[in-house]
Scaffold this motif. Structure first.
Motif, PDB file in Angstrom:
ATOM      1  N   LEU A  26       0.820  -1.219   0.000  1.00 20.06           N
ATOM      2  CA  LEU A  26       0.000   0.000   0.000  1.00 20.06           C
ATOM      3  C   LEU A  26       0.852   1.266   0.000  1.00 20.06           C
ATOM      4  O   LEU A  26       0.568   2.219  -0.712  1.00 20.06           O
ATOM      5  CB  LEU A  26      -0.946   0.028   1.200  1.00 20.06           C
ATOM      6  CG  LEU A  26      -2.148  -0.895   1.151  1.00 20.06           C
ATOM      7  CD1 LEU A  26      -2.902  -0.831   2.474  1.00 20.06           C
ATOM      8  CD2 LEU A  26      -3.053  -0.556  -0.006  1.00 20.06           C
ATOM      9  N   TRP A  29       1.941   2.651  -3.425  1.00 12.35           N
ATOM     10  CA  TRP A  29       1.038   3.212  -4.434  1.00 12.35           C
ATOM     11  C   TRP A  29      -0.057   4.111  -3.858  1.00 12.35           C
ATOM     12  O   TRP A  29      -0.793   4.739  -4.627  1.00 12.35           O
ATOM     13  CB  TRP A  29       0.454   2.116  -5.324  1.00 12.35           C
ATOM     14  CG  TRP A  29      -0.357   1.050  -4.650  1.00 12.35           C
ATOM     15  CD1 TRP A  29       0.097  -0.078  -4.039  1.00 12.35           C
ATOM     16  CD2 TRP A  29      -1.785   0.983  -4.562  1.00 12.35           C
ATOM     17  NE1 TRP A  29      -0.954  -0.821  -3.569  1.00 12.35           N
ATOM     18  CE2 TRP A  29      -2.125  -0.199  -3.881  1.00 12.35           C
ATOM     19  CE3 TRP A  29      -2.810   1.828  -5.000  1.00 12.35           C
ATOM     20  CZ2 TRP A  29      -3.431  -0.574  -3.625  1.00 12.35           C
ATOM     21  CZ3 TRP A  29      -4.122   1.455  -4.749  1.00 12.35           C
ATOM     22  CH2 TRP A  29      -4.419   0.258  -4.072  1.00 12.35           C
ATOM     23  N   GLN A  30      -0.142   4.223  -2.552  1.00 12.67           N
ATOM     24  CA  GLN A  30      -1.110   5.141  -1.951  1.00 12.67           C
ATOM     25  C   GLN A  30      -0.337   6.278  -1.284  1.00 12.67           C
ATOM     26  O   GLN A  30      -0.009   6.212  -0.098  1.00 12.67           O
ATOM     27  CB  GLN A  30      -2.021   4.416  -0.966  1.00 12.67           C
ATOM     28  CG  GLN A  30      -2.976   3.482  -1.677  1.00 12.67           C
ATOM     29  CD  GLN A  30      -4.096   3.005  -0.792  1.00 12.67           C
ATOM     30  OE1 GLN A  30      -4.267   3.430   0.337  1.00 12.67           O
ATOM     31  NE2 GLN A  30      -4.898   2.100  -1.328  1.00 12.67           N
ATOM     32  N   LYS A  31      -0.069   7.279  -2.095  1.00 18.84           N
ATOM     33  CA  LYS A  31       0.687   8.447  -1.627  1.00 18.84           C
ATOM     34  C   LYS A  31       0.004   9.068  -0.413  1.00 18.84           C
ATOM     35  O   LYS A  31      -1.202   9.253  -0.407  1.00 18.84           O
ATOM     36  CB  LYS A  31       0.794   9.479  -2.753  1.00 18.84           C
ATOM     37  CG  LYS A  31       1.755  10.608  -2.458  1.00 18.84           C
ATOM     38  CD  LYS A  31       1.840  11.558  -3.631  1.00 18.84           C
ATOM     39  CE  LYS A  31       3.017  11.124  -4.474  1.00 18.84           C
ATOM     40  NZ  LYS A  31       3.242  11.984  -5.618  1.00 18.84           N
ATOM     41  N   TYR A  54      -3.720   8.907   6.667  1.00 22.09           N
ATOM     42  CA  TYR A  54      -3.072   9.551   5.523  1.00 22.09           C
ATOM     43  C   TYR A  54      -2.691  10.977   5.885  1.00 22.09           C
ATOM     44  O   TYR A  54      -3.392  11.632   6.652  1.00 22.09           O
ATOM     45  CB  TYR A  54      -4.022   9.613   4.319  1.00 22.09           C
ATOM     46  CG  TYR A  54      -4.346   8.279   3.710  1.00 22.09           C
ATOM     47  CD1 TYR A  54      -3.625   7.796   2.631  1.00 22.09           C
ATOM     48  CD2 TYR A  54      -5.372   7.498   4.222  1.00 22.09           C
ATOM     49  CE1 TYR A  54      -3.931   6.571   2.072  1.00 22.09           C
ATOM     50  CE2 TYR A  54      -5.675   6.269   3.667  1.00 22.09           C
ATOM     51  CZ  TYR A  54      -4.954   5.807   2.586  1.00 22.09           C
ATOM     52  OH  TYR A  54      -5.250   4.585   2.037  1.00 22.09           O
ATOM     53  N   GLN A 129      -8.107  12.071  -7.426  1.00 18.40           N
ATOM     54  CA  GLN A 129      -7.334  11.348  -6.408  1.00 18.40           C
ATOM     55  C   GLN A 129      -7.479   9.844  -6.581  1.00 18.40           C
ATOM     56  O   GLN A 129      -6.503   9.101  -6.491  1.00 18.40           O
ATOM     57  CB  GLN A 129      -7.760  11.762  -5.002  1.00 18.40           C
ATOM     58  CG  GLN A 129      -6.970  11.069  -3.904  1.00 18.40           C
ATOM     59  CD  GLN A 129      -5.491  11.391  -3.958  1.00 18.40           C
ATOM     60  OE1 GLN A 129      -5.107  12.542  -3.908  1.00 18.40           O
ATOM     61  NE2 GLN A 129      -4.662  10.370  -4.076  1.00 18.40           N
ATOM     62  N   SER A 130      -8.685   9.374  -6.836  1.00 17.66           N
ATOM     63  CA  SER A 130      -8.910   7.942  -7.041  1.00 17.66           C
ATOM     64  C   SER A 130      -8.100   7.440  -8.238  1.00 17.66           C
ATOM     65  O   SER A 130      -7.462   6.382  -8.174  1.00 17.66           O
ATOM     66  CB  SER A 130     -10.398   7.651  -7.284  1.00 17.66           C
ATOM     67  OG  SER A 130     -11.169   7.976  -6.162  1.00 17.66           O
ATOM     68  N   TYR A 133      -4.339   7.124  -7.529  1.00 16.34           N
ATOM     69  CA  TYR A 133      -3.990   5.877  -6.852  1.00 16.34           C
ATOM     70  C   TYR A 133      -3.923   4.720  -7.849  1.00 16.34           C
ATOM     71  O   TYR A 133      -3.027   3.879  -7.778  1.00 16.34           O
ATOM     72  CB  TYR A 133      -4.998   5.539  -5.748  1.00 16.34           C
ATOM     73  CG  TYR A 133      -4.863   6.355  -4.493  1.00 16.34           C
ATOM     74  CD1 TYR A 133      -3.624   6.718  -3.969  1.00 16.34           C
ATOM     75  CD2 TYR A 133      -5.987   6.756  -3.785  1.00 16.34           C
ATOM     76  CE1 TYR A 133      -3.510   7.450  -2.801  1.00 16.34           C
ATOM     77  CE2 TYR A 133      -5.880   7.489  -2.607  1.00 16.34           C
ATOM     78  CZ  TYR A 133      -4.646   7.833  -2.125  1.00 16.34           C
ATOM     79  OH  TYR A 133      -4.532   8.559  -0.961  1.00 16.34           O
ATOM     80  N   ASP A 136      -0.757   5.071  -9.906  1.00 18.43           N
ATOM     81  CA  ASP A 136       0.407   4.741  -9.092  1.00 18.43           C
ATOM     82  C   ASP A 136       0.509   3.232  -8.851  1.00 18.43           C
ATOM     83  O   ASP A 136       1.605   2.675  -8.816  1.00 18.43           O
ATOM     84  CB  ASP A 136       0.375   5.501  -7.765  1.00 18.43           C
ATOM     85  CG  ASP A 136       0.676   6.985  -7.939  1.00 18.43           C
ATOM     86  OD1 ASP A 136       1.280   7.367  -8.970  1.00 18.43           O
ATOM     87  OD2 ASP A 136       0.296   7.775  -7.054  1.00 18.43           O
ATOM     88  N   PHE A 137      -0.629   2.568  -8.700  1.00 22.21           N
ATOM     89  CA  PHE A 137      -0.625   1.114  -8.565  1.00 22.21           C
ATOM     90  C   PHE A 137      -0.099   0.478  -9.846  1.00 22.21           C
ATOM     91  O   PHE A 137       0.757  -0.411  -9.803  1.00 22.21           O
ATOM     92  CB  PHE A 137      -2.033   0.586  -8.250  1.00 22.21           C
ATOM     93  CG  PHE A 137      -2.094  -0.915  -8.148  1.00 22.21           C
ATOM     94  CD1 PHE A 137      -1.589  -1.565  -7.033  1.00 22.21           C
ATOM     95  CD2 PHE A 137      -2.651  -1.666  -9.163  1.00 22.21           C
ATOM     96  CE1 PHE A 137      -1.637  -2.955  -6.939  1.00 22.21           C
ATOM     97  CE2 PHE A 137      -2.708  -3.046  -9.080  1.00 22.21           C
ATOM     98  CZ  PHE A 137      -2.203  -3.697  -7.964  1.00 22.21           C
TER      99      PHE A 137
END
Length: 150
Positions: A26, A29-31, A54, A129-130, A133, A136-137
């Protein structure tokens, strides 16, 4: 507020799911993820809950994640509950070919308090934002690029 996003990942579904399901990934990929703490239930199973924290800008946001449905390798559903924001997220993975998987993410947000008022103006930010993510994943899974290196 509701929207659906999708992204194609150039890997077989089993490799995509392996990376998606690994909690240690996580942070890659979850900045903004500071930490995740398991609270209850059997990890990675329907009904399990975790606390996620976060850092977004200068604020820390705490939310409770509940796994609402797990049917691997295609279906992973969650809810995320934070102050004034409730998110229902349905994730579907579809094998397109031997080396390509499609990730479809359906999101529904429910707001209360002050967020009910400003959510009307925030649709684009939530969607953006979604999708960030998801991108980034994809970069992490395909190329090993972590948001921690940015």
């Amino acid at each position: 507020m509701e929207y659906t996003l999708n992204i194609k990942i150039k890997l077989p579904i089993n490799q995509v799911i392996e990376k998606f399901n690994d909690e240690d990934n996580l942070k890659h990929w979850q900045k903004g993820l500071i930490y995740r703490e398991h609270l209850s239930g059997t990890k990675k199973s329907t009904g399990a809950t975790s606390k996620l924290v976060y850092k977004i800008g200068k604020r820390e946001i705490e939310m409770i994640e509940t796994i609402t449905l797990v049917d691997p390798p295609e279906i992973f559903h969650f809810t995320f509950d934070s102050k004034n924001v409730y998110n229902i997220q349905e994730n579907y993975f579809e094998q397109l070919s031997n080396n390509e998987t499609k990730w479809i993410s359906k999101n529904e947000f429910k707001f209360s308090g002050f967020m009910k008022i400003i959510s009307f103006f925030m649709y684009g930010a939530f969607r953006k934002q979604s999708y960030a993510y998801m991108k980034d994943f994809k970069l992490f899974v395909e190329e090993g690029k972590s948001v921690l290196s940015n």
